[in-house]
Design a protein around this motif. Structure first.
Motif, PDB file in Angstrom:
ATOM      1  N   PRO A  83       0.834  -1.813   0.149  1.00 12.03           N
ATOM      2  CA  PRO A  83      -0.239  -0.564  -0.034  1.00 12.03           C
ATOM      3  C   PRO A  83       1.030   1.541  -0.101  1.00 12.03           C
ATOM      4  O   PRO A  83       1.005   2.272  -0.761  1.00 12.03           O
ATOM      5  CB  PRO A  83      -0.916   0.004   1.003  1.00 12.03           C
ATOM      6  CG  PRO A  83      -0.762  -1.624   2.013  1.00 12.03           C
ATOM      7  CD  PRO A  83       0.562  -1.969   1.651  1.00 12.03           C
ATOM      8  N   ALA A  84       1.986   1.053   1.065  1.00 12.78           N
ATOM      9  CA  ALA A  84       2.771   2.246   0.753  1.00 12.78           C
ATOM     10  C   ALA A  84       3.655   2.961  -0.751  1.00 12.78           C
ATOM     11  O   ALA A  84       3.393   3.720  -1.189  1.00 12.78           O
ATOM     12  CB  ALA A  84       3.717   2.156   1.510  1.00 12.78           C
ATOM     13  N   ALA A 134       2.692  -0.523   7.117  1.00 19.14           N
ATOM     14  CA  ALA A 134       4.360  -0.082   6.797  1.00 19.14           C
ATOM     15  C   ALA A 134       4.663  -0.433   8.625  1.00 19.14           C
ATOM     16  O   ALA A 134       5.703  -0.720   8.544  1.00 19.14           O
ATOM     17  CB  ALA A 134       4.091   0.772   6.291  1.00 19.14           C
ATOM     18  N   ARG A 135       4.530   0.209   9.265  1.00 19.52           N
ATOM     19  CA  ARG A 135       4.624   0.375  10.798  1.00 19.52           C
ATOM     20  C   ARG A 135       4.234  -1.676  11.368  1.00 19.52           C
ATOM     21  O   ARG A 135       5.529  -2.095  11.847  1.00 19.52           O
ATOM     22  CB  ARG A 135       3.460   1.097  11.624  1.00 19.52           C
ATOM     23  CG  ARG A 135       3.901   2.748  11.574  1.00 19.52           C
ATOM     24  CD  ARG A 135       3.634   3.014  12.745  1.00 19.52           C
ATOM     25  NE  ARG A 135       1.835   3.338  13.267  1.00 19.52           N
ATOM     26  CZ  ARG A 135       1.470   3.550  12.758  1.00 19.52           C
ATOM     27  NH1 ARG A 135       1.933   4.917  11.796  1.00 19.52           N
ATOM     28  NH2 ARG A 135       0.226   3.742  12.454  1.00 19.52           N
ATOM     29  N   ARG A 136       3.786  -2.403  10.899  1.00 16.29           N
ATOM     30  CA  ARG A 136       3.005  -3.687  11.223  1.00 16.29           C
ATOM     31  C   ARG A 136       4.059  -4.136  11.021  1.00 16.29           C
ATOM     32  O   ARG A 136       5.115  -5.088  11.632  1.00 16.29           O
ATOM     33  CB  ARG A 136       1.805  -3.845  10.916  1.00 16.29           C
ATOM     34  CG  ARG A 136       1.181  -5.335  11.623  1.00 16.29           C
ATOM     35  CD  ARG A 136      -0.097  -6.265  11.578  1.00 16.29           C
ATOM     36  NE  ARG A 136       0.134  -5.765   9.985  1.00 16.29           N
ATOM     37  CZ  ARG A 136      -1.552  -4.361   9.753  1.00 16.29           C
ATOM     38  NH1 ARG A 136      -1.333  -3.524  10.585  1.00 16.29           N
ATOM     39  NH2 ARG A 136      -1.939  -4.593   8.240  1.00 16.29           N
ATOM     40  N   GLY A 137       4.771  -4.184   9.535  1.00 14.56           N
ATOM     41  CA  GLY A 137       5.700  -4.866   9.089  1.00 14.56           C
ATOM     42  C   GLY A 137       6.791  -4.691   9.021  1.00 14.56           C
ATOM     43  O   GLY A 137       7.874  -5.849   9.507  1.00 14.56           O
ATOM     44  N   ARG A 138       7.018  -3.183   9.162  1.00 18.51           N
ATOM     45  CA  ARG A 138       8.216  -2.785  10.177  1.00 18.51           C
ATOM     46  C   ARG A 138       8.920  -4.244  11.693  1.00 18.51           C
ATOM     47  O   ARG A 138       9.359  -4.039  11.593  1.00 18.51           O
ATOM     48  CB  ARG A 138       8.275  -1.765  10.337  1.00 18.51           C
ATOM     49  CG  ARG A 138       9.637  -0.767  10.685  1.00 18.51           C
ATOM     50  CD  ARG A 138      10.531  -0.860  11.628  1.00 18.51           C
ATOM     51  NE  ARG A 138      11.696   0.093  11.565  1.00 18.51           N
ATOM     52  CZ  ARG A 138      12.780  -0.309  12.862  1.00 18.51           C
ATOM     53  NH1 ARG A 138      12.614  -2.040  12.912  1.00 18.51           N
ATOM     54  NH2 ARG A 138      13.830   0.116  12.951  1.00 18.51           N
ATOM     55  N   GLU A 139       7.390  -3.736  12.469  1.00 17.51           N
ATOM     56  CA  GLU A 139       7.893  -4.260  13.795  1.00 17.51           C
ATOM     57  C   GLU A 139       8.580  -5.633  13.310  1.00 17.51           C
ATOM     58  O   GLU A 139       9.065  -6.095  13.931  1.00 17.51           O
ATOM     59  CB  GLU A 139       6.748  -4.338  14.749  1.00 17.51           C
ATOM     60  CG  GLU A 139       6.567  -4.848  15.523  1.00 17.51           C
ATOM     61  CD  GLU A 139       5.501  -4.498  16.897  1.00 17.51           C
ATOM     62  OE1 GLU A 139       5.065  -5.561  16.716  1.00 17.51           O
ATOM     63  OE2 GLU A 139       4.703  -3.624  16.353  1.00 17.51           O
ATOM     64  N   GLU A 140       6.916  -6.378  12.637  1.00 17.16           N
ATOM     65  CA  GLU A 140       7.670  -8.312  11.785  1.00 17.16           C
ATOM     66  C   GLU A 140       9.089  -8.287  11.663  1.00 17.16           C
ATOM     67  O   GLU A 140       9.660  -9.501  12.125  1.00 17.16           O
ATOM     68  CB  GLU A 140       6.644  -7.994  11.129  1.00 17.16           C
ATOM     69  CG  GLU A 140       5.161  -8.503  11.303  1.00 17.16           C
ATOM     70  CD  GLU A 140       4.764  -9.177  12.148  1.00 17.16           C
ATOM     71  OE1 GLU A 140       5.753 -10.838  12.329  1.00 17.16           O
ATOM     72  OE2 GLU A 140       3.767  -9.318  12.794  1.00 17.16           O
ATOM     73  N   LEU A 141       9.677  -7.166  10.829  1.00 12.74           N
ATOM     74  CA  LEU A 141      10.902  -7.539   9.797  1.00 12.74           C
ATOM     75  C   LEU A 141      12.020  -7.079  11.225  1.00 12.74           C
ATOM     76  O   LEU A 141      12.993  -8.262  11.098  1.00 12.74           O
ATOM     77  CB  LEU A 141      10.940  -6.724   8.860  1.00 12.74           C
ATOM     78  CG  LEU A 141       9.698  -7.019   7.241  1.00 12.74           C
ATOM     79  CD1 LEU A 141      10.276  -5.403   6.877  1.00 12.74           C
ATOM     80  CD2 LEU A 141      10.357  -8.391   7.181  1.00 12.74           C
TER      81      LEU A 141
END
Length: 409
Positions: A83-84, A134-141
Motif C-alpha cells: 500500500p505504501a 508499514a509500521r506493522r511490517g516494520r515491527e515484524e521484519l
C-alpha cells in the motif's frame, strides 16, 4: 455465579498454558514481545522491560508473541509495504534494497537498511491505512531479523518453548488432582439419604431424607458403593429403588436416571460421607497415575473422532463451561477434578500435529532441524489452512453436541 467461576477456571487454564510458553521463551533467550490474556481489542495494557502485557476483550483465550516465528522473505516486504508503494513510488528503492539483502541472507545489513527505509516512510507522508501496514511490517521484519528470532534458534530451544505450554497444563492437572487426594476423596458413605435434589428421578419417585436404600432393581445393596455402582451402570434406563422408611419396606416407582458430569445419577446426597485423605507424596503419585490413564482414554477418544465413533464425546467451550458450572454447584472437589481433566484435554488437543496448534509447530521445528533449513512463511500459511479448517470442524461438532445435550436433543 457458578457459570462465572467456570469461565474464570477456563481462563486460568489458558493463562497457565501461555505462561509456559512465555517463561520458557525468556529462559532460553527469546524475549517475548507481548503477553496477553484474552484476545484484542485490548481492555488494558502496560509495557515493562520492552514487553507489552495486556488483557483482551475476549476472555477465553490468550497469546504470547515470540519474535521472528518465520524466516523473513522478500515477498514479506511486498505484503507489508505494498500500500505504501502504491501511494509513493519514491519508496521503491529503499524497499528493493531491503528485499535484496533479505534474499541474500545478509540480515545484519538488512537491519541497517530497514532503518533507512523508516526514514523514507516518515518523509513520504502516507495515508493512515498504508502507514499502519508499514509500521506493522516494520515491527515484524525487525523481530525476524533480530538475533533472538525464533526461527534462528536451535531446534531444541524451539521445541522446548512450544512444548512448554501443553506440558504446563499436564503438570497443573497432576497438581490439582494431588490437591483433591490430599483434601480427601469419598471412600464410602451411609445408604441413608441426607438430601434429595429437586427435579431429579429421586424427587419424582418420592425419595425422602432419612430413607435408607436397601436394594436397586430388587438386588440388595449392603453398602453405598453398591448403590452408586447400580445407579451409574443404569445407562439412563429406569431403576427400581427399594428403601427402608421408618422400619417399613417400600418400593419406589421406577424412574430413568439422568446424566450429570459424565455419570448417571438418581439425585440424592448420602448421609455421613467418609473421605479418605492422602499424604502429599502418595497424592501426587495417585494423581500422576490418574493423569496417565486419562491421557490414554482421551487419546483413544481423539482417534475415535476420525472414524466417527468418538464424535459424540467432543465438546466446545460452551459445553465445558456448562459441565464446570454444574460441578461448582455440587462439590468443589468435583469442580477441581473437572478443571484438571479440562487442563489435560487442552494439553493433548494442542499436541495434535496440526498447524496452528502447538503440535504442528513442534513437528515443523523437528522437520526444519532435520532438513537444516527453515521453512518460509508461505508454506506455514498454506499448511495452516488445513489445520484451521479441521480445528473449526472439531469446534462445530462439539458445539452441535453441546446444543443438543443442553437442549435435551
Amino acid at each position: 455465579m457458578s457459570v462465572l467461576i467456570a469461565i474464570l477456571g477456563l481462563a486460568l487454564l489458558v493463562l497457565i498454558h501461555e505462561a509456559g510458553h512465555f517463561f520458557t521463551a525468556r529462559a532460553v533467550g527469546m524475549r517475548p514481545r507481548r503477553f496477553y490474556i484474552g484476545f484484542p481489542p485490548a481492555l488494558a495494557k502496560t509495557t515493562r522491560n520492552g514487553i507489552e502485557y495486556g488483557m483482551g476483550a475476549a476472555p477465553l483465550g490468550g497469546y504470547v508473541r515470540i519474535p521472528g516465528r518465520h524466516r523473513p522473505a522478500p515477498a514479506d516486504l511486498d505484503n507489508y509495504y505494498g500500500p505504501a508503494l502504491f501511494h509513493d513510488t519514491s519508496l521503491v528503492g529503499p524497499v528493493e534494497r531491503v528485499k535484496r539483502l533479505v534474499a541474500e541472507g545478509n540480515f545484519a545489513e538488512a537491519r541497517l537498511a530497514l532503518v533507512e527505509l523508516d526514514g523514507a516512510v516518515e518523509r513520504a507522508g502516507l495515508p493512515a491505512g498504508a502507514a499502519r501496514a508499514a509500521r506493522r511490517g516494520r515491527e515484524e521484519l525487525e523481530d525476524a531479523l533480530g538475533a533472538d528470532a525464533y526461527w534462528r534458534q536451535a531446534t531444541w530451544k524451539r521445541v522446548a518453548v512450544i512444548a512448554a505450554g501443553p506440558l504446563t497444563n499436564v503438570v497443573f492437572a497432576i497438581l490439582v488432582l494431588g490437591i483433591v487426594y490430599m483434601l480427601g476423596i469419598p471412600s464410602d458413605a451411609s445408604r441413608r439419604v441426607q438430601k434429595v435434589s429437586p427435579d431429579t428421578p429421586a424427587a419424582k419417585a418420592g425419595l425422602r431424607p432419612g430413607d435408607e436404600i436397601v436394594a436397586v432393581n430388587l438386588q440388595p445393596t449392603l453398602t453405598f458403593k453398591q448403590v452408586s455402582k447400580a445407579i451409574r451402570s443404569s445407562h439412563g434406563k429406569p431403576i427400581l429403588v427399594s428403601i427402608n422408611r421408618r422400619g417399613n419396606y417400600v418400593e419406589l416407582p421406577a424412574e430413568k436416571t439422568i446424566k450429570r458430569n459424565g455419570y448417571y445419577i438418581y439425585g440424592f446426597s448420602p448421609a455421613g460421607i467418609i473421605y479418605k485423605h492422602y499424604n502429599p507424596a502418595t497424592a501426587l503419585w495417585l494423581a500422576a497415575k490418574d493423569t496417565w490413564a486419562t491421557s490414554k482414554a482421551i487419546a483413544g477418544s481423539l482417534a475415535g473422532i476420525v472414524h466417527g465413533s468418538g464424535r459424540k464425546q467432543v465438546s466446545s467451550p460452551v459445553g465445558i463451561v456448562d459441565v464446570s458450572s454444574q460441578a461448582v454447584k455440587t462439590d468443589y472437589r468435583d469442580y477441581l477434578g473437572i478443571l484438571a481433566l479440562i487442563s489435560l484435554s487442552l494439553a493433548l488437543l494442542n499436541l495434535l500435529p496440526l498447524l496452528p496448534l502447538d503440535g504442528g509447530h513442534i513437528a515443523f521445528s523437528l522437520f526444519e532441524g532435520i532438513r537444516g533449513r527453515s521453512v518460509g512463511r508461505a508454506v506455514y500459511e498454506r499448511v495452516s489452512v488445513v489445520g484451521i479448517a479441521l480445528v473449526l470442524l472439531l469446534f462445530f461438532v462439539g458445539l452441535s453436541n453441546d446444543i443438543g445435550r443442553i437442549g435435551g436433543g
